[in-house]
Design a protein around this motif. Structure first.
Motif, PDB file in Angstrom:
ATOM      1  N   HIS A   1       0.832  -1.198   0.000  1.00  0.00           N
ATOM      2  CA  HIS A   1       0.000   0.000   0.000  1.00  0.00           C
ATOM      3  C   HIS A   1       0.872   1.255   0.000  1.00  0.00           C
ATOM      4  N   GLU A   2       1.974   1.182   0.733  1.00  0.00           N
ATOM      5  CA  GLU A   2       2.906   2.310   0.787  1.00  0.00           C
ATOM      6  C   GLU A   2       3.526   2.549  -0.590  1.00  0.00           C
ATOM      7  N   MET A   3       3.801   1.457  -1.304  1.00  0.00           N
ATOM      8  CA  MET A   3       4.454   1.571  -2.605  1.00  0.00           C
ATOM      9  C   MET A   3       3.486   2.022  -3.690  1.00  0.00           C
ATOM     10  N   ASP A   4       2.306   1.422  -3.695  1.00  0.00           N
ATOM     11  CA  ASP A   4       1.352   1.717  -4.767  1.00  0.00           C
ATOM     12  C   ASP A   4      -0.046   1.240  -4.356  1.00  0.00           C
ATOM     13  N   PRO A   5      -0.931   2.148  -4.029  1.00  0.00           N
ATOM     14  CA  PRO A   5      -2.261   1.770  -3.527  1.00  0.00           C
ATOM     15  C   PRO A   5      -3.092   1.013  -4.566  1.00  0.00           C
ATOM     16  N   GLN A   6      -2.653   1.018  -5.806  1.00  0.00           N
ATOM     17  CA  GLN A   6      -3.384   0.315  -6.860  1.00  0.00           C
ATOM     18  C   GLN A   6      -2.868  -1.114  -7.060  1.00  0.00           C
ATOM     19  N   MET A   7      -1.789  -1.460  -6.396  1.00  0.00           N
ATOM     20  CA  MET A   7      -1.221  -2.789  -6.622  1.00  0.00           C
ATOM     21  C   MET A   7      -2.150  -3.846  -6.025  1.00  0.00           C
ATOM     22  N   ILE A   8      -2.521  -4.826  -6.851  1.00  0.00           N
ATOM     23  CA  ILE A   8      -3.447  -5.883  -6.436  1.00  0.00           C
ATOM     24  C   ILE A   8      -2.681  -7.015  -5.755  1.00  0.00           C
ATOM     25  N   ILE A   9      -3.199  -7.495  -4.648  1.00  0.00           N
ATOM     26  CA  ILE A   9      -2.559  -8.640  -3.984  1.00  0.00           C
ATOM     27  C   ILE A   9      -3.357  -9.903  -4.297  1.00  0.00           C
ATOM     28  N   PHE A  10      -2.648 -11.010  -4.524  1.00  0.00           N
ATOM     29  CA  PHE A  10      -3.305 -12.304  -4.731  1.00  0.00           C
ATOM     30  C   PHE A  10      -3.413 -13.007  -3.385  1.00  0.00           C
ATOM     31  N   ALA A  11      -4.578 -13.571  -3.071  1.00  0.00           N
ATOM     32  CA  ALA A  11      -4.766 -14.215  -1.771  1.00  0.00           C
ATOM     33  C   ALA A  11      -5.683 -15.427  -1.895  1.00  0.00           C
ATOM     34  N   LEU A  12      -5.442 -16.405  -1.021  1.00  0.00           N
ATOM     35  CA  LEU A  12      -6.293 -17.592  -0.972  1.00  0.00           C
ATOM     36  C   LEU A  12      -7.667 -17.214  -0.402  1.00  0.00           C
ATOM     37  N   ASN A  13      -8.683 -17.944  -0.820  1.00  0.00           N
ATOM     38  CA  ASN A  13     -10.019 -17.776  -0.243  1.00  0.00           C
ATOM     39  C   ASN A  13      -9.948 -17.972   1.282  1.00  0.00           C
ATOM     40  N   GLN A  14     -10.662 -17.199   2.020  1.00  0.00           N
ATOM     41  CA  GLN A  14     -10.762 -17.336   3.482  1.00  0.00           C
ATOM     42  C   GLN A  14      -9.443 -17.100   4.241  1.00  0.00           C
ATOM     43  N   SER A  15      -8.449 -16.556   3.570  1.00  0.00           N
ATOM     44  CA  SER A  15      -7.156 -16.363   4.245  1.00  0.00           C
ATOM     45  C   SER A  15      -7.106 -15.048   5.018  1.00  0.00           C
ATOM     46  N   GLU A  16      -6.180 -14.971   5.956  1.00  0.00           N
ATOM     47  CA  GLU A  16      -5.938 -13.720   6.680  1.00  0.00           C
ATOM     48  C   GLU A  16      -5.504 -12.625   5.717  1.00  0.00           C
ATOM     49  N   LEU A  17      -4.717 -13.032   4.706  1.00  0.00           N
ATOM     50  CA  LEU A  17      -4.249 -12.050   3.725  1.00  0.00           C
ATOM     51  C   LEU A  17      -5.448 -11.404   3.019  1.00  0.00           C
ATOM     52  N   LEU A  18      -6.415 -12.225   2.688  1.00  0.00           N
ATOM     53  CA  LEU A  18      -7.636 -11.723   2.047  1.00  0.00           C
ATOM     54  C   LEU A  18      -8.414 -10.809   2.987  1.00  0.00           C
ATOM     55  N   GLU A  19      -8.638 -11.296   4.204  1.00  0.00           N
ATOM     56  CA  GLU A  19      -9.437 -10.527   5.180  1.00  0.00           C
ATOM     57  C   GLU A  19      -8.805  -9.164   5.448  1.00  0.00           C
ATOM     58  N   GLU A  20      -7.482  -9.171   5.668  1.00  0.00           N
ATOM     59  CA  GLU A  20      -6.809  -7.910   5.992  1.00  0.00           C
ATOM     60  C   GLU A  20      -6.787  -6.955   4.799  1.00  0.00           C
ATOM     61  N   ALA A  21      -6.625  -7.524   3.611  1.00  0.00           N
ATOM     62  CA  ALA A  21      -6.626  -6.669   2.410  1.00  0.00           C
ATOM     63  C   ALA A  21      -7.962  -5.946   2.282  1.00  0.00           C
TER      64      ALA A  21
END
Lengths: 255, 255, 255, 255
Positions: A134-154
């Motif tokens: 987010h600091e680098m580029d607010p438009q950068m899309i993150i790939f995350a597994l379904n139901q993951s913490e990475l997804l929830e936090e994103a």
């Protein structure tokens, strides 16, 4: 109309060592996850891979990993969130310079191997990665597994995120994947392609233990480092098209 | 009025290993050459050093080196110009991301150790570095020795260049430096400071073999990894000020 | 009766990265040069390769290189003789432990890549390597090019030495090799095999520039990292046998 | 009569980076744990450290760690037992070659950092290390925490083992240590020395949370990388002698 993105790990050669069939895979996918030199890849490989992605008009993603070339980034290391932030920034920054030189931009980020798997279950690690992106580029899309913490936090942080499923791995009920490869033979390819179609259209998948689970597929991963990967990729592309599913880079789905 | 820039290598710690007194030196210098992770430095050290340079309003420079942590980048490696281009782009790119995050920009680039010394005499290597910098940012200033190939090529290519001299090394008639340190004792500091003043004002220096040679000093290097470096830095700053020489970041002299 | 040793570089995989067809080549050769982890190879690869050499009753050699995995040890680094001594001892020591565990011993040492080529022309480097080997084991045989400094110094110091020629590289009049590979096609294999036979029996070779030069072949190198290497190896073995040349591990020729 | 061994981590410098005051500490200790190049140390540092230990007649130990120079081996990596076996063999083998060259032998092995802490609680990891050491040299003594898996398994397997306590860390009731350093000031040194004496004579220690726990001290660790380490070492040596405790290398206590 249904849409989905196809992604593949790329640029994982190192020095004299070659891995994957990057140019072949580029012809089928719409997003490339490019290794950044920590778990794989080197400056020369990065330059070549960025140029290749540009040539085939494939969306470019950063694929940062743990600093563990010997273990190919597949071993979890107990790094602090602060260390992870700096490692991600360093790797994505290096890749970004090659992108600027080629006059393309970074579309997405998919953490590699153990970093990706741990970020699925460890909220602090997930946030460290997301804050850096987010600091680098607010438009950068993150790939995350379904139901993951990475997804929830994103979602909580407003970081653009794409739900990822796998064409060549078994899923669990919770949306994660089973790392052991099953014995894939050529005849499986059609079944794998149909499973992908079902994930996209019905949002359902039969899990490794035989359950019918809900899953959302915005981007589909195909691994390029096994013989036959390009045949699988071709099958998937055909099956998706026959089912009326459009294959587009993830940025065209998200934005 | 006479003007000169003071530079120092910075951010050369690695993991648990500490090197130099970065914060102390930041108070005296106007330009910092920040290691980028190949010969020294790591992602965490880079972040800290960029923040430190910003805090003291010091111009930030990239300090890329050979991929040789074990030898601290002081051993020449027979890399091809194409390899060097990719190594420089990778390192400067990584640093640049941390600069963007801190909302500062890269002012200059000084190749490190064996890369710097070889670029002084090898035209192909000099061009490889310069072409890469020019591709990244046509305003980025390169530091070069007097009479070096790096200087000549930069001028030919229109890359902004600053002529560098050394406060704590002996010079040769051709503008290069002698790598063996002489036995510096505290009482030498005043002499070193006066030598610096003479280089700036008279454009002259007594060489290691006793000749009086012409030399141009646009930026003065002080090495931070010896005990007493900050005392030397203080002496130099005082001597320059007493002689009416203004100390400014190199970008204010070049542009 | 004519005798000759066949050697091949082995154990050059690293982590997930695979290089060469070690098990296939082991069936043809009598001596294996095993990478020690600096330019290639890792602890797991070393263990496997030692076990493989034992299985095929192939003489084991250390294959130490410069600390440059990224460049595969093919780039010369200006290390001091003292640094080289320590690097060689470290690498050969690590290999030796795996040999002890497998109850085999180290027969020979062939420096790798740029270390080998530089040791052919640099007496101080040659001596550094030889002194270290001699300190470790006075019976360890060193592989050296005809007319090289490494050969001359080994003879002077009483270090057992084997004169090496190449099956798949062109030679120079001075006994060195030309690094650029010529376009080898399948039909060349027979010619290469006959050239090897001639080097062994007549001690003559046509150089890269068409001269007929004297050369002595005690051990013949076959590179395992090109497709077709095992076909070439098979051809050479057949041609040697047909010409009445016995293929034996170098230790049976030297001692 | 009471006896105890004093040990210290040594040889943890790397290239230009210096860590610890090895020569100073050598004068107080009886066993040195020498880094082997994975988490710290390099071939040159190993040679120097082995020679230093020999000069002061200090028992030499291998100090293998995870392959993580950037994290100084303090981060746990999810390596397999098989990977650990190969990593330990490689590192100890390299060290052993320098010992042979100096005509000394390896007395003991103390795994470093995260490898040591994990081996205290993970039986499979403990066994991997022990099997490797046993394969290399059945007389090699392993250092282990009180009540650890490493200790239990060593006893079961008949691997010679020494119970280790810490002079400068707090202990837990289960014999482990608390990694966060408390604020040690000079005046603490006497208290630390007396705590060491009590562990040796009474086999008791006050834990970090104020309990009086049983503990057995066969070897005492002093960390050399903090200012004041040599003062602490001196205090401990004095206190032990005044209490009639003999300080001897561990091999003289075990065998």
């Amino acid at each position: 109309m249904y849409k989905v993105d196809l992604n593949c790990d790329m640029g994982e050669s190192f020095g004299l060592y070659e891995l994957g069939n990057d140019e072949e895979m580029m012809q089928y996918i719409t997003s490339a996850n490019i290794a950044c030199g920590f778990h794989a890849g080197d400056p020369h490989v990065i330059r070549k891979t960025v140029e290749l992605a540009k040539k085939y008009d494939v969306g470019i993603g950063a694929h940062p990993g743990f600093p563990d070339l010997l273990g190919f980034g597949r071993r979890y290391m107990t790094c602090t969130p602060s260390e992870i932030k700096d490692y991600v920034m360093y790797q994505v920054g290096a890749l970004r310079e090659f992108c600027s030189a080629a006059n393309v931009s970074i579309q997405h980020c998919k953490p590699h191997g153990a970093l990706f798997m741990k970020a699925a279950e460890d909220k602090a690690l997930a946030r460290a990665i997301l804050e850096t992106l987010h600091e680098m580029d607010p438009q950068m899309i993150i790939f995350a597994l379904n139901q993951s913490e990475l997804l929830e936090e994103a979602i909580k942080m407003g970081v653009p995120v794409a739900k990822e499923v796998y064409s060549d791995r078994e899923h669990t009920e919770s949306g994660s994947i089973v790392l052991t490869r099953r014995g894939t033979v050529i005849s499986d390819y059609e079944a794998m392609a149909q499973r992908v179609v079902r994930m996209v259209k019905e949002e359902k998948v039969i899990t490794h233990d035989g359950k019918d689970a809900s899953i959302k597929a915005e981007t589909i991963c195909i691994h390029g480092d096994t013989p036959g990967a390009s045949i699988l990729a071709k099958k998937i592309v055909e099956a998706l098209k026959e089912s009326g599913i459009e294959i587009v880079p993830i940025k065209k789905m998200i934005f």
